[in-house]
Motif scaffolding. Structure first.
Motif, short mmCIF file in Angstrom:
data_model
loop_
_atom_site.label_atom_id
_atom_site.label_comp_id
_atom_site.label_asym_id
_atom_site.label_seq_id
_atom_site.Cartn_x
_atom_site.Cartn_y
_atom_site.Cartn_z
N LEU A 135 0.83 -1.21 0.00
CA LEU A 135 0.00 0.00 0.00
C LEU A 135 0.86 1.26 0.00
CD1 LEU A 135 -2.81 1.33 0.24
CD2 LEU A 135 -2.57 1.14 2.73
N PHE A 136 1.88 1.30 0.85
CA PHE A 136 2.73 2.49 0.93
C PHE A 136 3.55 2.68 -0.34
CE2 PHE A 136 1.82 2.38 5.47
CZ PHE A 136 1.74 3.73 5.77
N LEU A 137 4.10 1.59 -0.88
CA LEU A 137 4.86 1.71 -2.12
C LEU A 137 3.97 2.17 -3.27
CD1 LEU A 137 7.18 -1.45 -1.94
CD2 LEU A 137 7.83 0.95 -1.64
N GLY A 138 2.76 1.62 -3.34
CA GLY A 138 1.84 2.04 -4.39
C GLY A 138 1.45 3.49 -4.25
N PHE A 139 1.31 3.95 -3.01
CA PHE A 139 0.91 5.34 -2.78
C PHE A 139 2.01 6.30 -3.23
CE2 PHE A 139 0.56 9.15 -0.13
CZ PHE A 139 -0.77 9.50 -0.31
N PHE A 140 3.25 6.02 -2.86
CA PHE A 140 4.32 6.96 -3.13
C PHE A 140 4.89 6.82 -4.55
CE2 PHE A 140 4.49 6.93 1.55
CZ PHE A 140 4.43 8.29 1.78
N ILE A 141 4.73 5.66 -5.16
CA ILE A 141 5.31 5.45 -6.50
C ILE A 141 4.29 5.67 -7.60
CG2 ILE A 141 6.35 3.74 -8.03
CD1 ILE A 141 7.76 2.57 -5.61
N PHE A 142 3.06 5.17 -7.41
CA PHE A 142 2.08 5.21 -8.50
C PHE A 142 1.02 6.29 -8.32
CE2 PHE A 142 3.60 0.78 -8.36
CZ PHE A 142 4.12 0.69 -9.64
N LEU A 143 0.62 6.59 -7.10
CA LEU A 143 -0.43 7.59 -6.91
C LEU A 143 0.12 9.01 -6.97
CD1 LEU A 143 -3.41 8.14 -6.38
CD2 LEU A 143 -2.92 8.02 -3.92
N LEU A 144 1.17 9.27 -6.22
CA LEU A 144 1.77 10.60 -6.22
C LEU A 144 2.70 10.75 -7.43
CD1 LEU A 144 2.63 11.06 -2.43
CD2 LEU A 144 0.59 11.80 -3.67
N PRO A 145 2.64 11.86 -8.13
CA PRO A 145 3.47 12.04 -9.34
C PRO A 145 4.89 12.49 -9.02
CG PRO A 145 2.07 13.95 -9.02
CD PRO A 145 1.71 12.99 -7.92
N ILE A 146 5.59 11.69 -8.22
CA ILE A 146 6.95 12.07 -7.83
C ILE A 146 7.99 11.07 -8.31
CG2 ILE A 146 6.21 13.43 -5.83
CD1 ILE A 146 6.77 11.04 -4.06
N ALA A 147 7.55 9.86 -8.64
CA ALA A 147 8.50 8.83 -9.06
C ALA A 147 8.75 8.95 -10.56
CB ALA A 147 7.98 7.44 -8.73
N PRO A 148 9.98 8.71 -11.02
CA PRO A 148 10.27 8.73 -12.46
C PRO A 148 9.46 7.68 -13.21
CG PRO A 148 12.30 8.72 -11.16
CD PRO A 148 11.19 8.43 -10.21
N LEU A 149 9.17 7.98 -14.46
CA LEU A 149 8.41 7.04 -15.27
C LEU A 149 9.14 5.71 -15.43
CD1 LEU A 149 6.96 9.30 -18.10
CD2 LEU A 149 5.77 8.37 -16.12
N GLU A 229 -5.21 5.55 -22.40
CA GLU A 229 -5.84 6.81 -22.78
C GLU A 229 -5.08 7.41 -23.94
OE1 GLU A 229 -5.95 9.22 -19.34
OE2 GLU A 229 -7.06 7.79 -18.13
N PRO A 230 -5.67 7.45 -25.17
CA PRO A 230 -4.94 7.94 -26.34
C PRO A 230 -4.65 9.43 -26.29
CG PRO A 230 -7.24 7.57 -26.88
CD PRO A 230 -7.04 7.03 -25.50
N SER A 231 -5.48 10.19 -25.57
CA SER A 231 -5.30 11.64 -25.54
C SER A 231 -4.39 12.12 -24.44
CB SER A 231 -6.66 12.32 -25.37
OG SER A 231 -7.27 11.90 -24.17
N SER A 232 -3.91 11.17 -23.61
CA SER A 232 -3.07 11.58 -22.50
C SER A 232 -1.68 11.93 -23.00
CB SER A 232 -2.98 10.46 -21.46
OG SER A 232 -2.39 9.31 -22.04
N VAL A 233 -1.06 12.93 -22.39
CA VAL A 233 0.28 13.38 -22.74
C VAL A 233 1.25 12.83 -21.71
CG1 VAL A 233 1.78 15.37 -23.10
CG2 VAL A 233 -0.62 15.48 -23.77
N LEU A 234 2.17 11.99 -22.17
CA LEU A 234 3.15 11.42 -21.26
C LEU A 234 4.16 12.47 -20.86
CD1 LEU A 234 3.81 7.98 -22.97
CD2 LEU A 234 2.35 8.47 -21.01
N LEU A 235 4.46 12.50 -19.59
CA LEU A 235 5.44 13.44 -19.08
C LEU A 235 6.80 12.79 -18.98
CD1 LEU A 235 3.39 15.16 -16.25
CD2 LEU A 235 3.72 15.92 -18.59
N GLN A 236 7.82 13.61 -19.14
CA GLN A 236 9.17 13.13 -18.95
C GLN A 236 9.41 12.88 -17.47
OE1 GLN A 236 11.11 12.35 -21.22
NE2 GLN A 236 10.49 13.41 -23.08
N PRO A 237 10.44 12.10 -17.10
CA PRO A 237 10.69 11.84 -15.69
C PRO A 237 10.89 13.11 -14.87
CG PRO A 237 11.92 10.30 -17.06
CD PRO A 237 11.29 11.31 -17.98
N ASN A 238 11.41 14.18 -15.50
CA ASN A 238 11.63 15.40 -14.74
C ASN A 238 10.37 16.27 -14.67
OD1 ASN A 238 11.45 16.29 -17.33
ND2 ASN A 238 13.47 17.24 -17.43
#
Length: 285
Positions: A135-149, A229-238
């Motif tokens: 749960l904690f790893l999923g929260f900090f890595i996948f839910l919050l947009p702070i981990a690199p792609l 999602e085809p319309s989503s814009v992928l962000l760079q890791p930074n």
């Protein structure tokens, strides 16, 4: 977007919800009718919260959290919203599991019963610890947009596999717990004589197993996976946008709010300007 095999998915989903709900109802009937009810006084009534909360939270709610991405009615919702719902359901399951552990440890300590001696307790506590870590790893890595792609992509298969492994372990632990409780509690008549409580609790175990099997089948069908999602814009890791994205975004924002006729008029005006420029260049040559 239409789902392939929608009727089959709907049938399995309804079956899973029905079987899971019956598992919770059977657990409540077991402790209220056969095990004297619920309480919070260190007695066996407090222990009875353990199976109720485990089946409700760690089995039923966790199962729903696992398949929430597969619901086609949610595909129009944002990915962040679905991630939040996914994490919220897992959080509720975690809270209920921790309360159930407090209940069983409190009961054991009140009556000086040893803790952590059975295989059921070993595997069960391990599953809870791994679940909290997941749960904690999923929260900090996948839910919050702070981990690199790159980190998200590398950990996603592990996250999915770990979730299914933990869920399967929980189902097995529940079956061991039901059997252990019946062996310890049913003395006269003995469990081996198949008394009504034994048959009823065995049925509860079968319902739990069927619910787990249905969840596993739903979540492992590739045709029922949430589409990208085809319309989503992928962000760079930074956190920046890919090359060319800013210009395309600027063009899109510049054209927002204009009607088709206005856009056509602008295009025709540009063509006329190009023709005039070419004519002017020929006249000067």
């Amino acid at each position: 977007m239409a789902m392939d095999g929608y009727r089959g998915f709907l049938g399995l989903l309804v079956s899973a919800l029905l079987v899971g709900f019956l598992s919770v109802i059977f657990t409540l009937i077991w402790v209220l009718h056969y095990r004297e009810g619920l309480g919070w006084d260190g007695s066996a009534l407090e222990f009875n919260w353990h199976p109720v909360l485990m089946v409700t939270g760690f089995v039923f709610i966790q199962g729903i959290a696992i398949i929430v991405y597969r619901l086609p009615w949610t595909w129009k919702c944002s990915k962040f919203l679905m991630k939040s719902i996914h994490a919220g359901l897992h959080t509720v399951a975690t809270i209920l599991a921790i309360i159930s552990l407090v209940a069983v440890f409190d009961f054991h300590n009140t009556f000086s019963i040893p803790n952590m001696y059975s295989l059921h307790s070993w595997i069960g506590l391990t599953a809870v610890i791994l679940y909290v870590q997941q749960l904690f790893l999923g929260f900090f890595i996948f839910l919050l947009p702070i981990a690199p792609l790159s980190l998200r992509a590398a950990l996603m298969p592990i996250h999915v596999y770990s979730g299914l492994l933990i869920f399967g372990t929980v189902i097995a632990t529940v079956l061991m717990g039901v059997t252990e409780k019946l062996i310890f509690s049913l003395k006269n008549p003995a469990y081996s004589t198949l008394p009504p409580e034994g048959v009823f609790a065995n049925t509860l175990g079968l319902l739990t197993l069927v619910f787990g099997a249905l969840i596993f089948w739903i979540v492992t069908r590739p045709q029922w996976k949430r589409p990208k999602e085809p319309s989503s814009v992928l962000l760079q890791p930074n956190g920046g946008a890919p090359e060319g994205a800013e210009s395309s975004i600027a063009i899109n924002f510049g054209s927002m709010g204009k009607s088709d006729s206005e856009l056509n008029n602008e295009a025709e005006a540009r063509k006329r300007n190009v023709v005039f420029d070419e004519a002017a260049q020929r006249s000067t040559m």
